[in-house]
Motif scaffolding. Structure first.
Motif: not given
Length: 66
Positions: A11-21, A23-26, A32-34
Motif C-alpha cells: 500500500n505504501i509503495q502504490m501510494d508513493f508511485i501514484k503521488e510521486h508521479s 508531483k513529478f509531472t506537475k 519545463k526542465t529536466l
C-alpha cells in the motif's frame, strides 16, 4: 514478514508511485526542465537541502498543532 506487513508495504509503495508521479509531472510541466539534464550536481544538492529545511519547518509546525 507477515502477510499484514507485506500488504502494508504494498500500500505504501502504490501510494508513493501514484503521488510521486503526479508531483513529478506537475513540476515538469510548471518548470519545463529536466532534472537529470538541466541542473548540475551542486544545484541539485542545494535544492535538496532547501527542501529538507522546508520539511523540518512543516514537521515542527505540525507538532505544535497537535
Amino acid at each position: 514478514m507477515t502477510d499484514d506487513q507485506k500488504s502494508h508495504l504494498a500500500n505504501i509503495q502504490m501510494d508513493f508511485i501514484k503521488e510521486h508521479s503526479a508531483k513529478f509531472t506537475k513540476g515538469a510541466e510548471e518548470h519545463k526542465t529536466l532534472l537529470h539534464k538541466d541542473f548540475t550536481a551542486k544545484e541539485l544538492l542545494e535544492m535538496a537541502i532547501e527542501e529538507a529545511l522546508d520539511q523540518v519547518s512543516y514537521l515542527y509546525t505540525l507538532r505544535d498543532k497537535l
